[in-house]
Write a protein that holds these residues in place. Structure first.
Motif, PDB file in Angstrom:
ATOM      1  N   CYS A  49      49.784  55.517  57.844  1.00 18.88           N
ATOM      2  CA  CYS A  49      50.361  54.213  58.155  1.00 18.88           C
ATOM      3  C   CYS A  49      49.894  53.221  57.090  1.00 18.88           C
ATOM      4  O   CYS A  49      48.906  53.479  56.393  1.00 18.88           O
ATOM      5  CB  CYS A  49      49.958  53.749  59.552  1.00 18.88           C
ATOM      6  N   PRO A  50      50.601  52.096  56.920  1.00 21.02           N
ATOM      7  CA  PRO A  50      50.209  51.148  55.869  1.00 21.02           C
ATOM      8  C   PRO A  50      48.765  50.680  55.966  1.00 21.02           C
ATOM      9  O   PRO A  50      48.118  50.432  54.944  1.00 21.02           O
ATOM     10  CB  PRO A  50      51.196  49.992  56.072  1.00 21.02           C
ATOM     11  N   GLU A  51      48.242  50.558  57.199  1.00 24.48           N
ATOM     12  CA  GLU A  51      46.861  50.084  57.356  1.00 24.48           C
ATOM     13  C   GLU A  51      45.843  51.050  56.754  1.00 24.48           C
ATOM     14  O   GLU A  51      44.711  50.658  56.441  1.00 24.48           O
ATOM     15  CB  GLU A  51      46.554  49.854  58.839  1.00 24.48           C
ATOM     16  N   ASP A  52      46.243  52.311  56.567  1.00 17.75           N
ATOM     17  CA  ASP A  52      45.316  53.287  55.986  1.00 17.75           C
ATOM     18  C   ASP A  52      45.109  53.095  54.490  1.00 17.75           C
ATOM     19  O   ASP A  52      44.352  53.844  53.869  1.00 17.75           O
ATOM     20  CB  ASP A  52      45.815  54.708  56.266  1.00 17.75           C
ATOM     21  N   ILE A  53      45.745  52.089  53.906  1.00 15.53           N
ATOM     22  CA  ILE A  53      45.501  51.777  52.496  1.00 15.53           C
ATOM     23  C   ILE A  53      44.050  51.387  52.279  1.00 15.53           C
ATOM     24  O   ILE A  53      43.547  51.403  51.151  1.00 15.53           O
ATOM     25  CB  ILE A  53      46.447  50.647  52.032  1.00 15.53           C
ATOM     26  N   ARG A  54      43.349  51.087  53.373  1.00 12.19           N
ATOM     27  CA  ARG A  54      41.923  50.772  53.249  1.00 12.19           C
ATOM     28  C   ARG A  54      41.142  51.951  52.676  1.00 12.19           C
ATOM     29  O   ARG A  54      40.021  51.780  52.183  1.00 12.19           O
ATOM     30  CB  ARG A  54      41.352  50.384  54.615  1.00 12.19           C
ATOM     31  N   LEU A  55      41.702  53.147  52.763  1.00 16.93           N
ATOM     32  CA  LEU A  55      41.054  54.309  52.156  1.00 16.93           C
ATOM     33  C   LEU A  55      40.966  54.164  50.637  1.00 16.93           C
ATOM     34  O   LEU A  55      40.111  54.785  49.996  1.00 16.93           O
ATOM     35  CB  LEU A  55      41.827  55.586  52.500  1.00 16.93           C
ATOM     36  N   LEU A  56      41.864  53.353  50.073  1.00 19.70           N
ATOM     37  CA  LEU A  56      41.876  53.147  48.627  1.00 19.70           C
ATOM     38  C   LEU A  56      41.293  51.800  48.215  1.00 19.70           C
ATOM     39  O   LEU A  56      40.805  51.663  47.096  1.00 19.70           O
ATOM     40  CB  LEU A  56      43.311  53.238  48.092  1.00 19.70           C
ATOM     41  N   ASN A  57      41.358  50.811  49.119  1.00 23.45           N
ATOM     42  CA  ASN A  57      40.857  49.480  48.789  1.00 23.45           C
ATOM     43  C   ASN A  57      39.352  49.521  48.533  1.00 23.45           C
ATOM     44  O   ASN A  57      38.595  50.174  49.269  1.00 23.45           O
ATOM     45  CB  ASN A  57      41.146  48.506  49.921  1.00 23.45           C
ATOM     46  N   GLY A  58      38.914  48.829  47.510  1.00 24.23           N
ATOM     47  CA  GLY A  58      37.493  48.772  47.197  1.00 24.23           C
ATOM     48  C   GLY A  58      36.981  49.974  46.439  1.00 24.23           C
ATOM     49  O   GLY A  58      35.786  50.057  46.143  1.00 24.23           O
ATOM     50  N   ASP A  59      37.852  50.930  46.128  1.00 20.75           N
ATOM     51  CA  ASP A  59      37.452  52.119  45.355  1.00 20.75           C
ATOM     52  C   ASP A  59      37.590  51.780  43.873  1.00 20.75           C
ATOM     53  O   ASP A  59      38.668  51.856  43.292  1.00 20.75           O
ATOM     54  CB  ASP A  59      38.356  53.292  45.734  1.00 20.75           C
ATOM     55  N   VAL A  60      36.485  51.388  43.254  1.00 19.74           N
ATOM     56  CA  VAL A  60      36.519  50.924  41.865  1.00 19.74           C
ATOM     57  C   VAL A  60      36.940  52.044  40.920  1.00 19.74           C
ATOM     58  O   VAL A  60      37.619  51.807  39.912  1.00 19.74           O
ATOM     59  CB  VAL A  60      35.148  50.349  41.452  1.00 19.74           C
ATOM     60  N   CYS A  61      36.568  53.280  41.233  1.00 17.57           N
ATOM     61  CA  CYS A  61      36.954  54.406  40.381  1.00 17.57           C
ATOM     62  C   CYS A  61      38.478  54.539  40.343  1.00 17.57           C
ATOM     63  O   CYS A  61      39.072  54.683  39.272  1.00 17.57           O
ATOM     64  CB  CYS A  61      36.314  55.688  40.903  1.00 17.57           C
ATOM     65  N   LEU A  62      39.118  54.481  41.523  1.00 15.18           N
ATOM     66  CA  LEU A  62      40.577  54.557  41.567  1.00 15.18           C
ATOM     67  C   LEU A  62      41.211  53.337  40.904  1.00 15.18           C
ATOM     68  O   LEU A  62      42.231  53.451  40.215  1.00 15.18           O
ATOM     69  CB  LEU A  62      41.059  54.687  43.013  1.00 15.18           C
ATOM     70  N   GLU A  63      40.621  52.161  41.097  1.00 18.35           N
ATOM     71  CA  GLU A  63      41.154  50.946  40.472  1.00 18.35           C
ATOM     72  C   GLU A  63      41.204  51.091  38.961  1.00 18.35           C
ATOM     73  O   GLU A  63      42.209  50.769  38.315  1.00 18.35           O
ATOM     74  CB  GLU A  63      40.289  49.745  40.855  1.00 18.35           C
ATOM     75  N   ARG A  64      40.120  51.600  38.393  1.00 13.20           N
ATOM     76  CA  ARG A  64      40.085  51.750  36.945  1.00 13.20           C
ATOM     77  C   ARG A  64      41.028  52.858  36.484  1.00 13.20           C
ATOM     78  O   ARG A  64      41.631  52.762  35.414  1.00 13.20           O
ATOM     79  CB  ARG A  64      38.655  52.038  36.495  1.00 13.20           C
ATOM     80  N   GLY A  65      41.142  53.906  37.288  1.00 11.93           N
ATOM     81  CA  GLY A  65      42.044  54.998  36.923  1.00 11.93           C
ATOM     82  C   GLY A  65      43.509  54.620  37.015  1.00 11.93           C
ATOM     83  O   GLY A  65      44.337  55.112  36.239  1.00 11.93           O
TER      84      GLY A  65
ATOM     85  N   GLY B  62      44.577  51.329  36.868  1.00 11.63           N
ATOM     86  CA  GLY B  62      44.836  50.143  36.065  1.00 11.63           C
ATOM     87  C   GLY B  62      45.163  48.924  36.888  1.00 11.63           C
ATOM     88  O   GLY B  62      45.465  47.861  36.339  1.00 11.63           O
ATOM     89  N   TYR B  63      45.125  49.039  38.209  1.00  9.59           N
ATOM     90  CA  TYR B  63      45.358  47.898  39.099  1.00  9.59           C
ATOM     91  C   TYR B  63      44.668  48.177  40.436  1.00  9.59           C
ATOM     92  O   TYR B  63      44.392  49.329  40.785  1.00  9.59           O
ATOM     93  CB  TYR B  63      46.854  47.652  39.318  1.00  9.59           C
ATOM     94  N   ARG B  64      44.395  47.106  41.152  1.00  3.25           N
ATOM     95  CA  ARG B  64      43.805  47.249  42.480  1.00  3.25           C
ATOM     96  C   ARG B  64      44.906  47.543  43.489  1.00  3.25           C
ATOM     97  O   ARG B  64      45.899  46.819  43.542  1.00  3.25           O
ATOM     98  CB  ARG B  64      43.069  45.966  42.871  1.00  3.25           C
ATOM     99  N   PRO B  65      44.775  48.605  44.290  1.00  2.00           N
ATOM    100  CA  PRO B  65      45.808  48.910  45.283  1.00  2.00           C
ATOM    101  C   PRO B  65      46.061  47.722  46.198  1.00  2.00           C
ATOM    102  O   PRO B  65      45.146  46.964  46.510  1.00  2.00           O
ATOM    103  CB  PRO B  65      45.212  50.096  46.048  1.00  2.00           C
ATOM    104  N   PRO B  66      47.301  47.535  46.624  1.00  2.00           N
ATOM    105  CA  PRO B  66      47.632  46.376  47.471  1.00  2.00           C
ATOM    106  C   PRO B  66      46.981  46.475  48.842  1.00  2.00           C
ATOM    107  O   PRO B  66      46.578  47.555  49.290  1.00  2.00           O
ATOM    108  CB  PRO B  66      49.155  46.452  47.584  1.00  2.00           C
ATOM    109  N   LYS B  67      46.889  45.346  49.513  1.00  2.00           N
ATOM    110  CA  LYS B  67      46.397  45.311  50.882  1.00  2.00           C
ATOM    111  C   LYS B  67      47.499  45.755  51.836  1.00  2.00           C
ATOM    112  O   LYS B  67      48.678  45.834  51.473  1.00  2.00           O
ATOM    113  CB  LYS B  67      45.927  43.900  51.247  1.00  2.00           C
ATOM    114  N   ALA B  68      47.115  45.996  53.085  1.00  2.00           N
ATOM    115  CA  ALA B  68      48.077  46.456  54.093  1.00  2.00           C
ATOM    116  C   ALA B  68      49.181  45.434  54.313  1.00  2.00           C
ATOM    117  O   ALA B  68      50.355  45.793  54.495  1.00  2.00           O
ATOM    118  CB  ALA B  68      47.362  46.769  55.401  1.00  2.00           C
ATOM    119  N   THR B  69      48.838  44.147  54.304  1.00  2.00           N
ATOM    120  CA  THR B  69      49.859  43.117  54.512  1.00  2.00           C
ATOM    121  C   THR B  69      50.891  43.132  53.392  1.00  2.00           C
ATOM    122  O   THR B  69      52.095  42.931  53.636  1.00  2.00           O
ATOM    123  CB  THR B  69      49.202  41.731  54.592  1.00  2.00           C
ATOM    124  N   ALA B  70      50.451  43.367  52.163  1.00  2.00           N
ATOM    125  CA  ALA B  70      51.383  43.438  51.037  1.00  2.00           C
ATOM    126  C   ALA B  70      52.283  44.658  51.163  1.00  2.00           C
ATOM    127  O   ALA B  70      53.484  44.597  50.886  1.00  2.00           O
ATOM    128  CB  ALA B  70      50.624  43.468  49.724  1.00  2.00           C
TER     129      ALA B  70
END
Length: 492
Positions: free
Chosen positions: A78-94, A96-104
């Protein structure tokens, strides 16, 4: 406390509550799916077929879709499960952008909704079932899906595994949903009943049609079939179609056997469809003489599988005087002496309608293979990806979410088929995550070059190296603006 405790009566460490500040991730392997997504050119496909942003700021449509595929591949539904990716700096750098929040993400999905299409449903008193047309953005997603299928086929050819035969397996599936907007289905619950078409040889979904739960599978199956064949590449040498009794419908069969199909890329379509066992067909099958039945297999419980030609011509209006009658092949399941089916009989009769001249036993075995393709996809998409969870009460939003689950399945399937060893190519989604996705890793810099280092064994690292080799991409540093660190970079 005793001076020396037994090994399993103690923990040999203390828990350090300080968070690890380095750019680490528990599922760094998810970046492999991002590489597949980008290497296949999906960002360009999405940009060409979806224009949903209301302003130039914020995430592009291709970033939103990439984030949703990563969300699902790591286990979210579900969209709220994007929290699994939020705050993961390794994925952010890989990425090239910070994954969107659930509201987005939810705001993005809501843009697939078209209120005017839902308003087309007639009153239930006038018509019980109605297929809601796809919204423009959902049609755009189908174009993305078709483009992805062709690019995956092209990648197979580049790797020396050219797919020249396409068998389309089509089947509907129930998705249970307790939302107020969901309609009752034939099993007594509420939900949706999408139709899905799978290219069996390539193990990719080529088309789907999202439907309300009360729409029977036999209602207008032609639309999904046409979308499926339209999505196939143009360099095929043979085309086939398999379906259950829901596909035994005059409009679909007339289209499949039409002479115009022979003029299309890939040539005529050979098909086999489970026949609806009408009273007339039942009588014709039972009139087959005993010596005409030929045994071609045996079930694990001892049940014999037998086939015979059935002399039957339906009397419905779909059979024209100048058309070549289709072939009916009977199937008899015969229990060993002294053993009965649950209904008290020792034999059950079925039939397949086809335009193929293949030996009856081989034809029935070929038709039966459908259970290992499209039904497998249903299980993976609904139970291991996000396709079994409907995020909205809006029909088109759910249709888009389901299509994105199918897109994720195709990316996973392409990764398995092109990068895994022969023994690993048939692994299910649970094993796929263990082999590739749930790998701990750290993003670090060495001489101004950013690199991903994995906490994994040589086999796992070699597996990712094969993904990197098959799905090639240039390597270039990403500016900090793309990570959302500058003004306007992290909007929704």
């Amino acid at each position: 406390m005793a001076a020396r405790l037994p090994l399993q009566a103690k923990t040999p460490f203390v828990l350090d509550p300080r968070p690890l500040a380095e750019a680490t991730s528990p599922h760094a392997g998810a970046l492999a799916l991002s590489r597949v997504y980008r290497s296949l050119g999906l960002p360009d496909l999405v940009a060409a077929n979806l224009q949903l942003r209301q302003r130039q700021r914020g995430f592009a449509e291709s970033q939103m879709i990439e984030a949703i595929t990563l969300l699902q591949v790591v286990g979210g539904d579900c969209p709220e499960d994007i929290r699994l990716l939020n705050g993961d700096v390794c994925l952010e750098r890989g990425l090239g952008y910070r994954p969107p929040k659930a509201t987005a993400l939810r705001g993005f999905l809501e843009r697939f909704h078209d209120e005017t299409l839902e308003a087309l449903r007639p009153p239930r008193a006038q018509q019980k079932s109605f297929i809601v047309p796809s919204s423009g953005p959902v049609e755009g997603l189908q174009n993305v899906q078709a483009g992805t299928v062709r690019r995956i086929a092209q990648r197979y050819e580049q790797q020396g595994q050219a797919q020249r035969i396409a068998t389309i397996d089509q089947d509907a599936t129930l998705i249970e949903s307790h939302k107020q907007a969901a309609l009752a289905h034939y099993e007594g619950g509420r939900g949706y009943q999408p139709m899905v078409a799978v290219w069996a040889e390539a193990d990719v979904v080529v088309a789907d049609q999202f439907r309300d739960g009360n729409v029977p599978a036999k209602q207008e199956p032609l639309t999904c079939a046409q979308l499926a064949f339209a999505a196939l590449p143009g360099n095929l040498t043979a085309r086939y179609f398999r379906g259950d009794s829901a596909c035994h419908e005059s409009g679909l069969l007339d289209w499949l056997k039409a002479p115009a199909r022979a003029q299309e890329p890939g040539g005529p379509i050979g098909f086999a469809v489970s026949a609806v066992m009408s009273a007339e067909l039942q009588a014709a099958v039972r009139q087959v003489t005993e010596k005409a039945w030929q045994t071609f297999g045996q079930e694990d419980d001892g049940t014999w599988r037998q086939w015979a030609e059935v002399d039957f011509v339906p009397g419905d209006k779909s059979e024209h005087k100048d058309s070549h009658p289709l072939r009916y092949v009977g199937l008899r399941l015969l229990k060993p002496q002294g053993v009965l089916f649950a209904d008290g009989t020792d034999r059950h009769y079925h039939a397949v309608v086809t335009n193929r001249t293949l030996d009856g036993g081989l034809l029935l075995d070929w038709h039966r293979e459908k259970a290992g393709t499209v039904e497998h996809v249903h299980d993976e998409v609904k139970n291991w990806l996000g396709g079994g969870h409907m995020p909205s009460h809006h029909f088109a939003v759910n249709a888009a979410w389901f299509k994105l689950a199918l897109l994720t399945y195709n990316l996973v399937s392409a990764t398995r088929g092109l990068s895994f060893t022969v023994e690993e190519r048939t692994v299910r989604m649970k094993k796929f995550r263990l082999l590739l996705i749930h790998l701990a890793g750290r993003m670090n810099r060495n001489n101004c070059v950013m690199g991903l280092r994995l906490c994994a064994g040589p086999e796992a690292i070699a597996r990712l190296q094969r993904v990197w080799a098959v799905f090639a991409l240039p390597t270039q540093a990403t500016a900090a603006v793309a990570l959302g660190r500058a003004k306007g970079g992290g909007g929704g």
